[in-house]
Design an enzyme around this catalytic site. Sequence first.
Site, PDB file in Angstrom:
ATOM      1  N   HIS A  37       1.027  -1.011   0.012  1.00  0.00           N
ATOM      2  CA  HIS A  37       0.054  -0.068   0.166  1.00  0.00           C
ATOM      3  C   HIS A  37       0.832   0.914   0.411  1.00  0.00           C
ATOM      4  CE1 HIS A  37      -3.056  -2.902   2.041  1.00  0.00           C
ATOM      5  NE2 HIS A  37      -3.686  -2.263   1.088  1.00  0.00           N
ATOM      6  N   GLN A  61     -18.574  -4.808  -0.817  1.00  0.00           N
ATOM      7  CA  GLN A  61     -17.657  -5.804  -1.984  1.00  0.00           C
ATOM      8  C   GLN A  61     -17.319  -7.277  -1.471  1.00  0.00           C
ATOM      9  OE1 GLN A  61     -14.252  -2.863  -1.990  1.00  0.00           O
ATOM     10  NE2 GLN A  61     -12.701  -4.792  -2.080  1.00  0.00           N
ATOM     11  N   GLY A 149      -3.024  -1.123  -7.489  1.00  0.00           N
ATOM     12  CA  GLY A 149      -2.279  -1.980  -7.527  1.00  0.00           C
ATOM     13  C   GLY A 149      -2.512  -3.182  -8.401  1.00  0.00           C
ATOM     14  N   LYS A 151      -1.652  -6.312  -8.972  1.00  0.00           N
ATOM     15  CA  LYS A 151      -1.992  -7.462  -7.257  1.00  0.00           C
ATOM     16  C   LYS A 151      -3.245  -7.677  -8.377  1.00  0.00           C
ATOM     17  CE  LYS A 151      -2.550  -9.670  -3.637  1.00  0.00           C
ATOM     18  NZ  LYS A 151      -3.249  -9.537  -3.468  1.00  0.00           N
ATOM     19  N   MET A 186       2.705  -9.610  -1.158  1.00  0.00           N
ATOM     20  CA  MET A 186       1.981  -8.906   0.071  1.00  0.00           C
ATOM     21  C   MET A 186      -0.215  -8.562  -0.226  1.00  0.00           C
ATOM     22  SD  MET A 186       4.720  -6.548   1.196  1.00  0.00           S
ATOM     23  CE  MET A 186       6.240  -6.702   0.970  1.00  0.00           C
ATOM     24  N   ARG A 189      -4.923 -10.629   3.564  1.00  0.00           N
ATOM     25  CA  ARG A 189      -5.392 -11.201   3.867  1.00  0.00           C
ATOM     26  C   ARG A 189      -4.165 -12.175   4.637  1.00  0.00           C
ATOM     27  NH1 ARG A 189      -8.651 -10.047   0.628  1.00  0.00           N
ATOM     28  NH2 ARG A 189     -10.734 -10.373   0.713  1.00  0.00           N
TER      29      ARG A 189
HETATM   30  P1  AMP Z   1      -6.998  -3.157  -0.352  1.00  0.00           P
HETATM   31  O1  AMP Z   1      -6.689  -2.602   0.736  1.00  0.00           O
HETATM   32  O2  AMP Z   1      -6.592  -5.004  -0.016  1.00  0.00           O
HETATM   33  O3  AMP Z   1      -8.118  -2.493  -0.950  1.00  0.00           O
HETATM   34  O4  AMP Z   1      -6.119  -2.799  -1.938  1.00  0.00           O
HETATM   35  C1  AMP Z   1      -5.486  -1.180  -1.671  1.00  0.00           C
HETATM   36  C2  AMP Z   1      -4.574  -0.737  -2.532  1.00  0.00           C
HETATM   37  O5  AMP Z   1      -3.043  -1.764  -2.321  1.00  0.00           O
HETATM   38  C3  AMP Z   1      -5.380  -1.954  -4.292  1.00  0.00           C
HETATM   39  O6  AMP Z   1      -5.449  -1.616  -4.840  1.00  0.00           O
HETATM   40  C4  AMP Z   1      -4.624  -3.087  -4.175  1.00  0.00           C
HETATM   41  O7  AMP Z   1      -4.226  -3.601  -5.236  1.00  0.00           O
HETATM   42  C5  AMP Z   1      -3.231  -2.478  -3.717  1.00  0.00           C
HETATM   43  N1  AMP Z   1      -2.062  -3.931  -3.578  1.00  0.00           N
HETATM   44  C6  AMP Z   1      -2.669  -4.353  -2.195  1.00  0.00           C
HETATM   45  N2  AMP Z   1      -1.727  -5.410  -2.429  1.00  0.00           N
HETATM   46  C7  AMP Z   1      -0.493  -5.112  -2.746  1.00  0.00           C
HETATM   47  C8  AMP Z   1       0.847  -5.248  -2.704  1.00  0.00           C
HETATM   48  N3  AMP Z   1       1.166  -6.325  -3.029  1.00  0.00           N
HETATM   49  N4  AMP Z   1       1.682  -4.336  -3.920  1.00  0.00           N
HETATM   50  C9  AMP Z   1       0.945  -3.392  -4.600  1.00  0.00           C
HETATM   51  N5  AMP Z   1      -0.173  -3.006  -4.607  1.00  0.00           N
HETATM   52  C10 AMP Z   1      -0.929  -3.959  -3.511  1.00  0.00           C
END
Ligand code: AMP
Length: 284
Positions: A37, A61, A149, A151, A186, A189
């Site tokens: 993040h 979601q 990301g 990811k 990363m 979860r």
């Molecule tokens: P989330 O909190 O899981 O909804 O993720 C928030 C943002 O962080 C989303 O755009 C994800 O794709 C990005 N993100 C999550 N994990 C990673 C990672 N390992 N590397 C880069 N970006 C990430």
Amino acid sequence: MILFKRSEDLAVWLAGQRQEDRSVGFVPTMGALHPGHISLIDMSKKTSLSTVCSIFVNPTQFNDPKDFQKYPITLENDILLLERAGTDVLFLPGAGDLYPTGISGLERYDLGYLETVLDGHYRPGHFQGVCQVMRRLLDRVRPRHLFMGRKDYQQCMVVKRLLTLMGSDTILHPCPTLREAGGLAMSSRNMRLSAEQREQAKAIFQTLLFLKENCRPGELGDLTQQAVSRLQERGFRIDYVEIADADTLEKVTRWDGNQPLVALIAAFLGEVRLIDNMSLTPEN
Ligand code: AMP
């Protein structure tokens, strides 16, 4: 770092930014922040004059209520990390702010086939929820730049489509995936994995590398099946292992050697669902 809990207060600050012609970069998250993040915050700071991060665990979601209930919350640490990274604003809206009339009977978005493949298929309603929350966040922040990301590869494509549907001029920047030393992508979860499962989980990255190293023009069915077997042998319950067109996400069963490819995996270790992907051809 300024923390806003209400959209009205954020709006006043944003109006000030606009008056001073300061470009705003936006990093939406669900918290439980990790270096992945923070890499998005770093990208935003390089591109934009001001950076806004949001933390909101979006109920719409989660197709699995248990996943929502167990989603990790580490707000104090998140604030520390964001402050250290030089984030200008943390937006922490409540559900009543983003969904004033509740979360049932919400609008739907025409995502076409993107909603029928991969996570669209295995997580019904998930991408509608992503669009519902992103629409509300984008309406409030109105950023020049949006950082997400790779990811979550399919999510990037869905949000790109949402921006088109909204007629938005926000620029989406898909950013590289940050990994642990052994290659595990990363993810918030990962906190729910035991030490042993974390070791096992490295097999996802290794399997993606295996696909990249062994992908040759011609039929891809055998290769994909070998990847499935590798993961099953290592204790995974698989939703999908797929090689797809990197631009459209349509499944590729026979490769002509030119089409841009991405390999995508979604698999469970115990109750925890992990996703990851890798470009098999040079990224454009
Ligand atoms: P989330 O909190 O899981 O909804 O993720 C928030 C943002 O962080 C989303 O755009 C994800 O794709 C990005 N993100 C999550 N994990 C990673 C990672 N390992 N590397 C880069 N970006 C990430």
